[in-house]
Design a protein around this motif. Structure first.
Motif, PDB file in Angstrom:
ATOM      1  N   UNK A  83       0.828  -1.198   0.000  1.00  0.00           N
ATOM      2  CA  UNK A  83       0.000   0.000   0.000  1.00  0.00           C
ATOM      3  C   UNK A  83       0.863   1.249   0.000  1.00  0.00           C
ATOM      4  N   UNK A  84       0.226   2.376  -0.365  1.00  0.00           N
ATOM      5  CA  UNK A  84       0.922   3.667  -0.382  1.00  0.00           C
ATOM      6  C   UNK A  84      -0.077   4.754  -0.014  1.00  0.00           C
ATOM      7  N   UNK A  85       0.100   5.380   1.160  1.00  0.00           N
ATOM      8  CA  UNK A  85      -0.769   6.491   1.524  1.00  0.00           C
ATOM      9  C   UNK A  85      -0.440   7.745   0.710  1.00  0.00           C
ATOM     10  N   UNK A  86      -1.487   8.535   0.455  1.00  0.00           N
ATOM     11  CA  UNK A  86      -1.343   9.810  -0.237  1.00  0.00           C
ATOM     12  C   UNK A  86      -2.374  10.776   0.333  1.00  0.00           C
ATOM     13  N   UNK A  87      -1.933  11.986   0.683  1.00  0.00           N
ATOM     14  CA  UNK A  87      -2.847  13.016   1.170  1.00  0.00           C
ATOM     15  C   UNK A  87      -2.609  14.293   0.371  1.00  0.00           C
ATOM     16  N   UNK A  88      -3.604  14.754  -0.390  1.00  0.00           N
ATOM     17  CA  UNK A  88      -3.422  15.959  -1.192  1.00  0.00           C
ATOM     18  C   UNK A  88      -3.241  17.212  -0.332  1.00  0.00           C
ATOM     19  N   UNK A  89      -3.794  17.202   0.861  1.00  0.00           N
ATOM     20  CA  UNK A  89      -3.654  18.278   1.840  1.00  0.00           C
ATOM     21  C   UNK A  89      -3.390  17.635   3.188  1.00  0.00           C
ATOM     22  N   UNK A  90      -2.935  18.416   4.144  1.00  0.00           N
ATOM     23  CA  UNK A  90      -2.603  17.880   5.462  1.00  0.00           C
ATOM     24  C   UNK A  90      -3.791  17.097   6.032  1.00  0.00           C
ATOM     25  N   UNK A  91      -3.498  15.948   6.562  1.00  0.00           N
ATOM     26  CA  UNK A  91      -4.497  15.028   7.106  1.00  0.00           C
ATOM     27  C   UNK A  91      -3.940  14.471   8.411  1.00  0.00           C
ATOM     28  N   UNK A  92      -4.762  14.393   9.429  1.00  0.00           N
ATOM     29  CA  UNK A  92      -4.344  13.839  10.718  1.00  0.00           C
ATOM     30  C   UNK A  92      -4.986  12.479  10.915  1.00  0.00           C
ATOM     31  N   UNK A  93      -4.166  11.492  11.298  1.00  0.00           N
ATOM     32  CA  UNK A  93      -4.668  10.139  11.474  1.00  0.00           C
ATOM     33  C   UNK A  93      -4.208   9.545  12.798  1.00  0.00           C
ATOM     34  N   UNK A  94      -4.999   8.632  13.302  1.00  0.00           N
ATOM     35  CA  UNK A  94      -4.628   7.789  14.423  1.00  0.00           C
ATOM     36  C   UNK A  94      -4.333   6.423  13.827  1.00  0.00           C
ATOM     37  N   UNK A  95      -3.187   5.851  14.196  1.00  0.00           N
ATOM     38  CA  UNK A  95      -2.742   4.572  13.649  1.00  0.00           C
ATOM     39  C   UNK A  95      -2.530   3.598  14.802  1.00  0.00           C
ATOM     40  N   UNK A  96      -2.987   2.372  14.618  1.00  0.00           N
ATOM     41  CA  UNK A  96      -2.696   1.313  15.591  1.00  0.00           C
ATOM     42  C   UNK A  96      -1.989   0.200  14.843  1.00  0.00           C
ATOM     43  N   UNK A  97      -0.819  -0.165  15.370  1.00  0.00           N
ATOM     44  CA  UNK A  97      -0.051  -1.279  14.801  1.00  0.00           C
ATOM     45  C   UNK A  97       0.884  -1.817  15.868  1.00  0.00           C
ATOM     46  N   UNK A  98       1.408  -3.009  15.652  1.00  0.00           N
ATOM     47  CA  UNK A  98       2.321  -3.611  16.615  1.00  0.00           C
ATOM     48  C   UNK A  98       3.504  -2.675  16.861  1.00  0.00           C
ATOM     49  N   UNK A  99       3.964  -2.660  18.099  1.00  0.00           N
ATOM     50  CA  UNK A  99       5.014  -1.728  18.501  1.00  0.00           C
ATOM     51  C   UNK A  99       6.306  -1.918  17.707  1.00  0.00           C
ATOM     52  N   UNK A 100       6.571  -3.123  17.220  1.00  0.00           N
ATOM     53  CA  UNK A 100       7.823  -3.358  16.493  1.00  0.00           C
ATOM     54  C   UNK A 100       7.671  -3.206  14.974  1.00  0.00           C
ATOM     55  N   UNK A 101       6.542  -2.657  14.521  1.00  0.00           N
ATOM     56  CA  UNK A 101       6.319  -2.479  13.088  1.00  0.00           C
ATOM     57  C   UNK A 101       7.226  -1.382  12.539  1.00  0.00           C
ATOM     58  N   UNK A 102       7.917  -1.680  11.453  1.00  0.00           N
ATOM     59  CA  UNK A 102       8.705  -0.680  10.733  1.00  0.00           C
ATOM     60  C   UNK A 102       7.746   0.028   9.785  1.00  0.00           C
ATOM     61  N   UNK A 103       7.560   1.324   9.956  1.00  0.00           N
ATOM     62  CA  UNK A 103       6.490   2.000   9.214  1.00  0.00           C
ATOM     63  C   UNK A 103       6.743   2.106   7.717  1.00  0.00           C
ATOM     64  N   UNK A 104       7.946   1.772   7.245  1.00  0.00           N
ATOM     65  CA  UNK A 104       8.166   1.690   5.797  1.00  0.00           C
ATOM     66  C   UNK A 104       8.299   0.244   5.343  1.00  0.00           C
ATOM     67  N   UNK A 105       7.966  -0.688   6.217  1.00  0.00           N
ATOM     68  CA  UNK A 105       8.068  -2.095   5.854  1.00  0.00           C
ATOM     69  C   UNK A 105       9.506  -2.535   5.609  1.00  0.00           C
ATOM     70  N   UNK A 106      10.458  -1.826   6.206  1.00  0.00           N
ATOM     71  CA  UNK A 106      11.876  -2.171   6.064  1.00  0.00           C
ATOM     72  C   UNK A 106      12.550  -1.519   4.870  1.00  0.00           C
ATOM     73  N   UNK A 107      11.812  -0.742   4.101  1.00  0.00           N
ATOM     74  CA  UNK A 107      12.399  -0.072   2.934  1.00  0.00           C
ATOM     75  C   UNK A 107      13.199   1.129   3.407  1.00  0.00           C
ATOM     76  N   UNK A 108      14.449   1.204   2.967  1.00  0.00           N
ATOM     77  CA  UNK A 108      15.309   2.326   3.324  1.00  0.00           C
ATOM     78  C   UNK A 108      14.920   3.526   2.466  1.00  0.00           C
ATOM     79  N   UNK A 109      14.440   4.572   3.120  1.00  0.00           N
ATOM     80  CA  UNK A 109      13.955   5.758   2.426  1.00  0.00           C
ATOM     81  C   UNK A 109      14.131   6.945   3.368  1.00  0.00           C
ATOM     82  N   UNK A 110      14.314   8.152   2.844  1.00  0.00           N
ATOM     83  CA  UNK A 110      14.431   9.322   3.721  1.00  0.00           C
ATOM     84  C   UNK A 110      13.214   9.527   4.639  1.00  0.00           C
TER      85      UNK A 110
END
Length: 119
Positions: A83-110
């Motif tokens: 998946x790939x999130x996209x927000x055309x304007x600022x958007x605020x979200x609440x996220x729930x995921x396991x504490x050890x989740x890498x938010x880029x899925x391990x992809x090295x990115x800035x």
């Protein structure tokens, strides 16, 4: 045990794509994040991820479709789904995921953040 005011917490930061920890539920972190523009294609092999839109709207791109998530709505991305999130304007979200989740899925990115601030 205190009530957490999401608006007050969201007012503490302005950076985007940088989830802030606001609580824990068992082995999961509860994050607040601000989204704007494009994130990167990624998947979480062993973890589901839940997004709840607090303010604004964003689109979740999947390889076979796009889903707009509006204020007051939530979506769960099952483990292993790219998946790939996209927000055309600022958007605020609440996220729930396991504490050890890498938010880029391990992809090295800035945009990758390895340690999330607790606010």
């Amino acid at each position: 045990m205190e009530a957490i005011n999401l608006k007050e917490k969201l007012d503490l930061f302005s950076d985007t794509w940088t989830p802030k920890i606001v609580g824990n539920v068992d082995d999961n972190h509860v994050y607040l994040a601000k989204l704007e523009g494009d994130f990167i294609w990624h998947a979480h092999d062993d973890q589901d991820e839940m997004f709840l839109v607090v303010d604004g709207r964003f689109r979740l791109d999947f390889r076979d479709r796009e889903v707009w998530v509006e204020q007051g709505e939530m979506i769960v991305v099952p483990k292993g789904v790219e998946h790939k999130p996209y927000a055309p304007e600022i958007c605020s979200v609440l996220i729930i995921e396991k504490a050890d989740t890498d938010h880029t899925g391990g992809i090295d990115d800035p945009l990758r953040k390895e340690n999330h601030e607790r606010i």
